[in-house]
Design a protein around this motif. Sequence first.
Motif: not given
Length: 721
Positions: A234-241
């Motif tokens: 999830r962090q890799e796909r949505d780093p700003g969230l």
Amino acid sequence: MKKYRLPLMPMIWVITCLVIGVLVGIGLYSYSSAEKAMADQFNQEQLVLVQQAAKGMENHLATLRQTLTIMTRIPEARGLAREGGEEKLKALWEACGGSFDFLFHVGERGNPLSSYPSKILEGLQGETFRLRPHLEKTRIAGKTAVVHTGPFPGKKGPDPAWRFGSLLILSPIFHGPDLAGFLGAGIDFKKVYDRFVHPIRSGARGSSWMIDGEGRFIAHEDSRLIWKDAFSARQERDPGLSSEKIDWIMREKMLKGQSGTGEYESGWHLGDQGRIRKLIAYAPVRLDGQIWPVAVVVPYSDVTQLVWGSFQSSAVLILIMAGVLLAGTYVGHKINQERVRAAEKVRWGEEILRSQNRLQALFDGAPDAITIVDRNYRILTVNKTAQTWYKRGLEDFVGKLCHREFQNRPDLCVNCPAEESFRTGRPAFRERASLVAGGTKYYLQIFTFPLRDRNGDIVEVVEYVKDVTAEKELQQQIIQSERLAVVGRMAANVAHEIKNPLGTIVLNAELLGEELDKIGSERTAECQELLGIIKSEVDRLLEVVEEYLQFARLPKIKLEEGSVNEAISDLFLFLKEEMNERKILLVEELDPNLPPVQLDPKQLRQALLNIVKNSFEAMPEGGKLTLTTGQRDGKVQITISDTGKGIPPENQELVFTPFFSTKHGGTGLGLSITSHIVKEHRGAIGFQSYEGLGTSFTIRLPIAPSPRPAQGEEKPAAGQP
């Protein structure tokens, strides 16, 4: 001095604005409360869905595991350890009805020797499959285990479905105490996921995903995430969230095997990107000490759209109310002029209301159900009796299609009496069976009468529905009693004619055995063995004959006041040794404060024994038998529950039918006799059964009446001891 008065219209405007402001505030508060309540309810419904899916997957995998365990005990599987070969694996695969996608044989050193289909063998031998660690765990445990491995062996190509991987079931093969190898089976995990998890969707855009015990995605709508660590993916796909909330749910709840609900934010859902607030419900799949959490998620916007649609109606209502207030203010000064006419209208209105109330009282007081439908077969109203039958309120019927609500049909009923009345303009009559609240089957007589408007056109139809279930059941009981009487006489005659010759055979067999004992030669050993078989089979036939005679001479009940708990304790003291041999655990939950009942101890024990024997047969490998007593609705209730294989749904209506049995050599009379004994006790018997989970029989007996005071004995005054 003249007293000053405020102008009337400004005062009315101020009051109107205050009222509108209060209405708007109430509407906003109601919207907020409704949104939260709807979200909680939505999540609870999701939780039920995901728990059912997880339980279904558990039961399915447990069944497959048991199937493979049984397969290792048949000759073909044991022959694999000596010879191997694709042909024997193919025979095993066909024997299990294609329950698995592939079978394979692994030597005792962990090397794959053969498979069916044969193309799977190369994938099993490849380094990427890593079969050896799972074999080691199975070797140590010494029993069948289910594991989830990597990509499906032998699958390659652009189709992302291969990323779901495979489920392996490994079972050791023993020759005596020695391990001789492993029999393995594989199932395409995508098939299991598509069957149990993928179909569960809530809302317009619901979806599901699944992780393994190490926190890796093993199923997801975005196939790129499969086999990736769920926390880092999830962090890799949505780093700003921030994914702190969902990470906490997975770490502290899901991976610890808990069920529950929550909400979190994500940056992706079914192709949509951005900050998306989601509701989540999760439940674990448990098997062989492993936890595979399943989650169902839906965007929060699916819920708010429903609430907003309802709130829009409320806003329109508020505007209408404001308009009504303003209009009422404008016409207020004319009310005086209309007072006389209004009073007359009120008088007529009250008279009409009284007439309506009288008609409504007659309508609702009718002992049978009455329904009025329009030309589109939509329900206009139903009376209280119909509402009681279906345990629903009037608002649950009005505007609904009659055939959908009463017969659960999407289209018009075949040979519909209402349709005939609309078509012919005459009354119609039908008789049919129907299910009402609780799934109870009722036999109904339906009368329909057309209603016409002032032009003579048929606009509505009245359906008058009469419950004739009791009459039908009485007819069936009379027919059944006549049939049982005939069958009982036949059974008595046949059993009597067979019993005497069987007694003669037993006597002569015993005499022959004594003669053989006198000879004492080794040559008579085989004769003695055959003679023992004859005596055993004759004894079994005598038991069958006795059961037929017992049915033909149904026992006479001699009721006396006694304790149900004592009768139960006496029975299970007699069965204690047999239960130990069968590896059955008895759990007794007897109410010590149980009131006495009118019973025949011997016959009640016989009735309970027949149920317990069936429970023994349902648990050939052992299990748990739970016996509970207590009070419910003024009755003494006895419940006998087992953890056996359960009764198939198609056989449940025949359980108490004489001579119905699914057991080899069974007479099918035990539960029929039990039913007779319970009815002679003025009691009732019923059961619930679920395949693979077990069966629970319930007997309810009336409590013995309290002794009345002797004639002339004064009763204590109220409030005195």
